[in-house]
Design a protein around this motif. Structure first.
Motif, PDB file in Angstrom:
ATOM      1  N   UNK A 176     -10.474   6.652 -24.552  1.00 56.38           N
ATOM      2  CA  UNK A 176     -10.276   5.275 -24.079  1.00 56.38           C
ATOM      3  C   UNK A 176      -9.043   5.186 -23.192  1.00 56.38           C
ATOM      4  N   UNK A 177      -7.971   5.887 -23.570  1.00 62.10           N
ATOM      5  CA  UNK A 177      -6.750   5.876 -22.765  1.00 62.10           C
ATOM      6  C   UNK A 177      -6.989   6.464 -21.383  1.00 62.10           C
ATOM      7  N   UNK A 178      -7.781   7.536 -21.311  1.00 63.65           N
ATOM      8  CA  UNK A 178      -8.089   8.144 -20.012  1.00 63.65           C
ATOM      9  C   UNK A 178      -8.842   7.176 -19.114  1.00 63.65           C
ATOM     10  N   UNK A 179      -9.818   6.462 -19.682  1.00 64.31           N
ATOM     11  CA  UNK A 179     -10.560   5.476 -18.884  1.00 64.31           C
ATOM     12  C   UNK A 179      -9.627   4.361 -18.428  1.00 64.31           C
ATOM     13  N   UNK A 180      -8.766   3.892 -19.341  1.00 62.64           N
ATOM     14  CA  UNK A 180      -7.808   2.850 -18.960  1.00 62.64           C
ATOM     15  C   UNK A 180      -6.845   3.313 -17.887  1.00 62.64           C
ATOM     16  N   UNK A 181      -6.417   4.580 -17.952  1.00 62.24           N
ATOM     17  CA  UNK A 181      -5.510   5.122 -16.935  1.00 62.24           C
ATOM     18  C   UNK A 181      -6.202   5.193 -15.574  1.00 62.24           C
ATOM     19  N   UNK A 182      -7.470   5.620 -15.558  1.00 62.82           N
ATOM     20  CA  UNK A 182      -8.224   5.638 -14.304  1.00 62.82           C
ATOM     21  C   UNK A 182      -8.384   4.224 -13.732  1.00 62.82           C
ATOM     22  N   UNK A 183      -8.579   3.264 -14.613  1.00 65.62           N
ATOM     23  CA  UNK A 183      -8.672   1.867 -14.169  1.00 65.62           C
ATOM     24  C   UNK A 183      -7.382   1.417 -13.484  1.00 65.62           C
ATOM     25  N   UNK A 184      -6.236   1.746 -14.093  1.00 70.44           N
ATOM     26  CA  UNK A 184      -4.954   1.388 -13.485  1.00 70.44           C
ATOM     27  C   UNK A 184      -4.767   2.096 -12.144  1.00 70.44           C
ATOM     28  N   UNK A 185      -5.211   3.356 -12.068  1.00 74.43           N
ATOM     29  CA  UNK A 185      -5.100   4.101 -10.810  1.00 74.43           C
ATOM     30  C   UNK A 185      -5.930   3.436  -9.708  1.00 74.43           C
ATOM     31  N   UNK A 186      -7.111   2.957 -10.071  1.00 73.60           N
ATOM     32  CA  UNK A 186      -7.975   2.300  -9.075  1.00 73.60           C
ATOM     33  C   UNK A 186      -7.335   1.006  -8.586  1.00 73.60           C
ATOM     34  N   UNK A 187      -6.890   0.167  -9.530  1.00 72.17           N
ATOM     35  CA  UNK A 187      -6.344  -1.141  -9.153  1.00 72.17           C
ATOM     36  C   UNK A 187      -5.041  -1.006  -8.370  1.00 72.17           C
ATOM     37  N   UNK A 188      -4.157  -0.109  -8.829  1.00 68.52           N
ATOM     38  CA  UNK A 188      -2.861   0.037  -8.167  1.00 68.52           C
ATOM     39  C   UNK A 188      -2.916   0.981  -6.977  1.00 68.52           C
ATOM     40  N   UNK A 189      -3.841   1.944  -6.997  1.00 71.53           N
ATOM     41  CA  UNK A 189      -3.861   2.967  -5.953  1.00 71.53           C
ATOM     42  C   UNK A 189      -4.653   2.610  -4.710  1.00 71.53           C
ATOM     43  N   UNK A 190      -5.721   1.811  -4.856  1.00 72.17           N
ATOM     44  CA  UNK A 190      -6.552   1.501  -3.689  1.00 72.17           C
ATOM     45  C   UNK A 190      -5.775   0.769  -2.583  1.00 72.17           C
ATOM     46  N   UNK A 191      -4.990  -0.290  -2.916  1.00 73.80           N
ATOM     47  CA  UNK A 191      -4.204  -0.929  -1.842  1.00 73.80           C
ATOM     48  C   UNK A 191      -3.233   0.033  -1.172  1.00 73.80           C
ATOM     49  N   UNK A 192      -2.607   0.915  -1.967  1.00 74.95           N
ATOM     50  CA  UNK A 192      -1.697   1.893  -1.380  1.00 74.95           C
ATOM     51  C   UNK A 192      -2.462   2.913  -0.539  1.00 74.95           C
ATOM     52  N   UNK A 193      -3.690   3.264  -0.960  1.00 70.12           N
ATOM     53  CA  UNK A 193      -4.507   4.198  -0.184  1.00 70.12           C
ATOM     54  C   UNK A 193      -4.832   3.620   1.187  1.00 70.12           C
ATOM     55  N   UNK A 194      -5.133   2.320   1.232  1.00 69.96           N
ATOM     56  CA  UNK A 194      -5.395   1.665   2.522  1.00 69.96           C
ATOM     57  C   UNK A 194      -4.171   1.754   3.424  1.00 69.96           C
ATOM     58  N   UNK A 195      -2.992   1.524   2.837  1.00 74.85           N
ATOM     59  CA  UNK A 195      -1.749   1.595   3.609  1.00 74.85           C
ATOM     60  C   UNK A 195      -1.494   3.011   4.116  1.00 74.85           C
ATOM     61  N   UNK A 196      -1.720   4.011   3.256  1.00 74.36           N
ATOM     62  CA  UNK A 196      -1.493   5.413   3.644  1.00 74.36           C
ATOM     63  C   UNK A 196      -2.443   5.821   4.763  1.00 74.36           C
ATOM     64  N   UNK A 197      -3.721   5.446   4.647  1.00 77.92           N
ATOM     65  CA  UNK A 197      -4.711   5.831   5.663  1.00 77.92           C
ATOM     66  C   UNK A 197      -4.397   5.183   7.010  1.00 77.92           C
ATOM     67  N   UNK A 198      -4.096   3.889   7.007  1.00 80.48           N
ATOM     68  CA  UNK A 198      -3.781   3.213   8.262  1.00 80.48           C
ATOM     69  C   UNK A 198      -2.513   3.772   8.899  1.00 80.48           C
ATOM     70  N   UNK A 199      -1.528   4.126   8.075  1.00 80.11           N
ATOM     71  CA  UNK A 199      -0.303   4.723   8.608  1.00 80.11           C
ATOM     72  C   UNK A 199      -0.571   6.099   9.202  1.00 80.11           C
ATOM     73  N   UNK A 200      -1.419   6.902   8.512  1.00 81.10           N
ATOM     74  CA  UNK A 200      -1.752   8.235   9.028  1.00 81.10           C
ATOM     75  C   UNK A 200      -2.490   8.148  10.356  1.00 81.10           C
TER      76      UNK A 200
END
Length: 443
Positions: free
Chosen positions: A368-392
């Motif tokens: 359950x913790x692993x699934x919850x951690x992946x959920x946090x990665x998706x919510x917090x990481x996707x906006x940052x991924x958009x920023x990283x891709x546009x900057x690259x």
């Protein structure tokens, strides 16, 4: 949710608590607009351009923009949150604090007093570092010893007032005081984030207005879908079936019923994101305090530990997963849970009491913790991924016209906090309505 708020408003006692909470939030927002003496009015624009994507940018969001303008409540709830986390960790490591935690109301008062002292100490350290940053960047009108004393005293007094307001909400209001203040701060920054997004897409002339509106609608749809996803995951839980044995006491029979042990999918909340953001942003924050911006360490941090780089994103996501397991480890004890179940005459279906039950709960908890951690990665990481891709893309092709999505760097974290606090407050209202046997709620 709206039905719960409506029924709570009809209950006189809860209505007073809700109005008191709104009054405290209003006082806080007024304090967040009071400027500290000797600070230049030009700080706002310069702060956003220099530190909008660093840990100082996250602290500015959590303070409702107060840090960006260097107002009375610039430190906001950050010292109080840090002190609470430190005391919580020390409670596990230091036997004396552990005894206080198990000593009932008297022990909790001692822990609360110790948390206040640690908050003031952290506020002193943070205010000194922040005032030196203001001085090094030339954002102070005067920087003599008296001016620095007034500035540091103002920041520390503001942190103490925020702590007091949060505890007032805990005593006489609705919900958790720190969570409510964080909620109000992030909501207060939403109009500015929307305007910045609009300026970055349309007003700078990158796209035609029709394309800009289509992008804005797409972003809005993504936000709405993300809110629904966060609510669904936050309310999700893994239920472990438990069977209680029948026992006869006198002429009556007790037990025999089946129940379950709920384990929430997102048990850690937003704490792993806050921990990970603080640690991974330390190099960028250190360079922000350095006067020489041309040395090798500064260049290395800009190339590899800026929030718009791939190494930063990878380390950030790995830290979220690591802190998810760490926070669950210190907040949920499978051995204690298994012992409580056995002491009450219960057992997990298909498992013998004792070590097999503990191992089974640990196995479920890890998954359950692993699934919850992946959920946090998706919510917090996707906006940052958009920023990283546009900057690259912008770095590879400097002539390419790309909208500025840097405002989204901490958007996922902010959204998770807002939704989590809203759900927590509604559950608190439902619990209080149930205790008062409200006819409108139970009917």
């Amino acid at each position: 949710m709206f039905k719960t708020l409506k029924n709570a408003w009809k209950t006189p006692e809860l209505q007073k608590k809700m109005l008191f909470t709104l009054f405290i939030v209003l006082l806080y927002r007024l304090g967040a607009c009071i400027c500290v003496p000797y600070v230049s009015p030009d700080i706002s624009t310069s702060f956003e351009s220099l530190y909008g994507s660093s840990v100082l940018g996250l602290m500015s969001i959590l303070s409702g923009g107060a840090m960006q303008y260097a107002t009375l409540f610039a430190l906001s709830v950050s010292p109080y949150i840090t002190a609470s986390i430190v005391i919580q960790l020390l409670t596990i490591a230091i036997p004396a604090l552990e005894r206080w935690a198990k000593d009932g109301a008297n022990g909790q008062k001692k822990i609360a007093a110790l948390t206040r002292y640690v908050t003031i100490a952290l506020a002193l350290v943070t205010s000194y570092g922040y005032s030196m940053l203001l001085k090094s960047q030339g954002w102070l009108v005067k920087s003599n010893w008296f001016a620095m004393l007034v500035i540091n005293a103002s920041f520390c007094a503001g942190a103490a007032l925020v702590m007091w307001l949060a505890e007032l909400i805990n005593e006489k209001g609705i919900g958790n005081g720190i969570s409510i203040i964080l909620f109000a701060n992030i909501v207060a920054t939403l109009p500015g984030m929307v305007l910045s997004m609009w300026d970055g897409i349309i007003m700078n002339g990158i796209y035609h207005w029709a394309i800009g509106i289509a992008i804005a609608i797409a972003v809005l749809a993504v936000v709405v879908a993300t809110i629904g996803f966060v609510v669904w995951v936050t309310n999700s839980e893994r239920r472990i079936p438990i069977q209680y044995a029948k026992r006869v006491v006198g002429r009556k029979m007790y037990g025999g019923q089946a129940t379950n042990l709920p384990i929430k999918l997102n048990m850690t909340g937003v704490m792993p994101i806050i921990f990970a953001s603080s640690i991974v942003s330390i190099p960028a924050t250190i360079t922000a305090f350095m006067s020489n911006q041309e040395n090798g360490f500064v260049k290395f941090v800009e190339n590899f530990f800026s929030p718009t780089t791939w190494p930063y994103l990878v380390v950030y996501l790995l830290l979220i997963i690591a802190f998810s397991y760490f926070y669950v480890m210190i907040s949920f004890n499978p051995v204690e849970v298994a012992n409580n179940i056995a002491a009450n005459g219960g057992s997990v279906r298909g498992m013998r009491p004792g070590r097999p039950t503990v191992q089974y709960i640990q196995k479920i908890l890890k998954r359950v913790t692993l699934i919850g951690a992946f959920f946090l990665c998706i919510v917090a990481g996707l906006p940052m991924l958009v920023t990283v891709v546009t900057t690259a893309i912008q770095n590879l092709n400097p002539t390419a016209s790309m909208p500025d999505f840097s405002i989204l760097t901490f958007g996922g974290s902010s959204l998770l906090i807002v939704v989590g606090v809203a759900l927590e407050t509604v559950r608190d209202l439902e619990a209080q309505l149930s205790l008062r046997a409200s006819k409108g709620f139970l009917g």
